[in-house]
Design a protein around this motif. Sequence first.
Motif, mmCIF file in Angstrom:
data_model
loop_
_atom_site.group_PDB
_atom_site.id
_atom_site.type_symbol
_atom_site.label_atom_id
_atom_site.label_comp_id
_atom_site.label_asym_id
_atom_site.label_seq_id
_atom_site.Cartn_x
_atom_site.Cartn_y
_atom_site.Cartn_z
ATOM 1 N N UNK A 28 0.825 -1.217 0.000
ATOM 2 C CA UNK A 28 0.000 0.000 0.000
ATOM 3 C C UNK A 28 0.855 1.261 0.000
ATOM 4 N N UNK A 29 0.317 2.309 -0.612
ATOM 5 C CA UNK A 29 0.997 3.600 -0.645
ATOM 6 C C UNK A 29 0.667 4.363 0.638
ATOM 7 N N UNK A 30 1.658 4.943 1.293
ATOM 8 C CA UNK A 30 1.400 5.656 2.551
ATOM 9 C C UNK A 30 0.406 6.800 2.380
ATOM 10 N N UNK A 31 -0.395 7.038 3.416
ATOM 11 C CA UNK A 31 -1.364 8.129 3.416
ATOM 12 C C UNK A 31 -0.660 9.429 3.826
ATOM 13 N N UNK A 32 0.038 10.026 2.890
ATOM 14 C CA UNK A 32 0.765 11.254 3.211
ATOM 15 C C UNK A 32 -0.171 12.434 3.485
ATOM 16 N N UNK A 76 10.769 7.502 -0.143
ATOM 17 C CA UNK A 76 9.990 6.372 -0.626
ATOM 18 C C UNK A 76 10.923 5.182 -0.816
ATOM 19 N N UNK A 77 10.323 4.007 -0.890
ATOM 20 C CA UNK A 77 11.077 2.762 -1.008
ATOM 21 C C UNK A 77 10.503 1.949 -2.161
ATOM 22 N N UNK A 78 11.365 1.527 -3.075
ATOM 23 C CA UNK A 78 10.898 0.756 -4.232
ATOM 24 C C UNK A 78 11.244 -0.718 -4.132
ATOM 25 N N UNK A 79 12.094 -1.087 -3.182
ATOM 26 C CA UNK A 79 12.541 -2.484 -3.095
ATOM 27 C C UNK A 79 12.912 -2.829 -1.662
ATOM 28 N N UNK A 80 13.018 -4.125 -1.406
ATOM 29 C CA UNK A 80 13.490 -4.620 -0.117
ATOM 30 C C UNK A 80 14.325 -5.877 -0.336
ATOM 31 N N UNK A 81 15.205 -6.137 0.624
ATOM 32 C CA UNK A 81 16.026 -7.338 0.562
ATOM 33 C C UNK A 81 17.344 -7.087 -0.137
ATOM 34 N N UNK A 82 18.352 -7.869 0.226
ATOM 35 C CA UNK A 82 19.679 -7.719 -0.385
ATOM 36 C C UNK A 82 20.374 -9.072 -0.435
ATOM 37 N N UNK A 83 20.825 -9.503 -1.609
ATOM 38 C CA UNK A 83 21.503 -10.794 -1.726
ATOM 39 C C UNK A 83 22.976 -10.754 -1.356
ATOM 40 N N UNK A 103 6.789 -0.539 -11.323
ATOM 41 C CA UNK A 103 7.144 0.842 -11.647
ATOM 42 C C UNK A 103 5.922 1.755 -11.540
ATOM 43 N N UNK A 104 4.767 1.259 -11.999
ATOM 44 C CA UNK A 104 3.557 2.088 -11.997
ATOM 45 C C UNK A 104 3.191 2.537 -10.581
ATOM 46 N N UNK A 105 3.304 1.618 -9.622
ATOM 47 C CA UNK A 105 2.974 1.942 -8.237
ATOM 48 C C UNK A 105 3.946 2.964 -7.667
ATOM 49 N N UNK A 109 3.183 6.375 -9.094
ATOM 50 C CA UNK A 109 1.976 6.909 -8.460
ATOM 51 C C UNK A 109 2.290 7.484 -7.089
ATOM 52 N N UNK A 110 3.098 6.769 -6.305
ATOM 53 C CA UNK A 110 3.464 7.278 -4.984
ATOM 54 C C UNK A 110 4.322 8.526 -5.103
ATOM 55 N N UNK A 111 5.253 8.511 -6.049
ATOM 56 C CA UNK A 111 6.145 9.654 -6.223
ATOM 57 C C UNK A 111 5.347 10.930 -6.494
ATOM 58 N N UNK A 112 4.275 10.799 -7.260
ATOM 59 C CA UNK A 112 3.440 11.967 -7.570
ATOM 60 C C UNK A 112 2.729 12.504 -6.330
ATOM 61 N N UNK A 113 2.591 11.680 -5.296
ATOM 62 C CA UNK A 113 1.894 12.105 -4.087
ATOM 63 C C UNK A 113 2.828 12.748 -3.055
ATOM 64 N N UNK A 114 4.124 12.695 -3.312
ATOM 65 C CA UNK A 114 5.090 13.277 -2.379
ATOM 66 C C UNK A 114 5.180 14.778 -2.634
ATOM 67 N N UNK A 115 4.846 15.599 -1.638
ATOM 68 C CA UNK A 115 4.817 17.046 -1.877
ATOM 69 C C UNK A 115 6.194 17.693 -1.972
#
Length: 353
Positions: free
Chosen positions: A47-51, A64-71, A92-94, A97-103
């Motif tokens: 889910x996208x945070x409720x900014x 914002x965070x686009x990934x998790x985990x590290x090999x 990428x789409x998600x 969308x979140x990036x556009x919500x960051x003021x």
Amino acid sequence: PDEALQFCDAVVIGEAESVWAELLQDFEAGCLKPKYQGNWQGLEHLPIPRRDILKNSYYRWGSMQTSRGCPMNCDFCSVTAFNGNRFRRRPVESVIEELRQIPQKLVLLADDNIVGYGKKEAEWARQFFSEIIKQGIKKIFFAQVSLNFGEDRELVKLAQRAGLRVVLVGMESINPRTLKSFNKQFNLKQLENNRYHKLIQVIRSSGIAFLGAFMLGGDEDTPDVFAATLEFIQKTRIDILQLTKPTPLPGTRFWDKMCNDNRILDKNFPNAWNEYRLTKLVFEPKKMTVAEVYEGFTYLRKIYYRPVEIFKRTIRTLFDTRSVIAALLSFKFNASYRKAFLQSDHYKQYWRP
């Protein structure tokens, strides 16, 4: 978790999204469980945070965070312990969308490595930065990357066009024995192949300031590591310096080793956790005393953060990156690190001519 339960009603262990709904239901029903065990899920439906409900004007940087985990699984790093060794990516789409919500105009990409590992992940990063350009999103980005970022000059240039102006790179050490002891295999390979300078140059010449994060004071370091590191930083024209000390964090192999060898200096937990802030030594290194490490840190930072050095470095950043924004951000980062240094116990106690 058991220690934390001495001070609270419930503990969520691991990533929270998989159990958060259950926790809220139990809370509303008045039957909170002591522990909720989160698991590592795919990020396709994160889910996208409720900014819009965050009424706080103090943060100049959005994040914002686009990934998790590290090999990579370095011995000292908590990322693998907390997020697992499988690299997981959001669509990428998600992310767009979140990036556009960051003021905020300034945005931290909080991934441990925004370009990921391998061709598939590099292609994701290429699509991400391309979409930012295509949609006309005007942000200034600060991201964490691995040295492998510098191996793809075209991707570096694309990221710069999308607004990336500063990258933090975990260099850790110029001592190959230290890199080997911490299982920092990728950096070790690049160091042995004399590619450190080249990769740094590729990033900086593309218009992105380089924040080098070094970790000094490990078992394979001797007192000469501080002068050698300073010389390396000056030769490679690293724009910003972050210095930390090896810190055994719970869940890491480094923690297990220090505990098994009975080398943790203060075991009076939970009070001892106050020392686990990456600027304190919580164990005795094998080839230096704790005081020698603190003196070395003070020597290095005293020189690197001199006002005249910061000024000259800012000018170099401006000419090398050809970016006013990168130079300005570098200056602000350096000024902030200098302020923290002047207010530190190290500066007061360990500086000697």
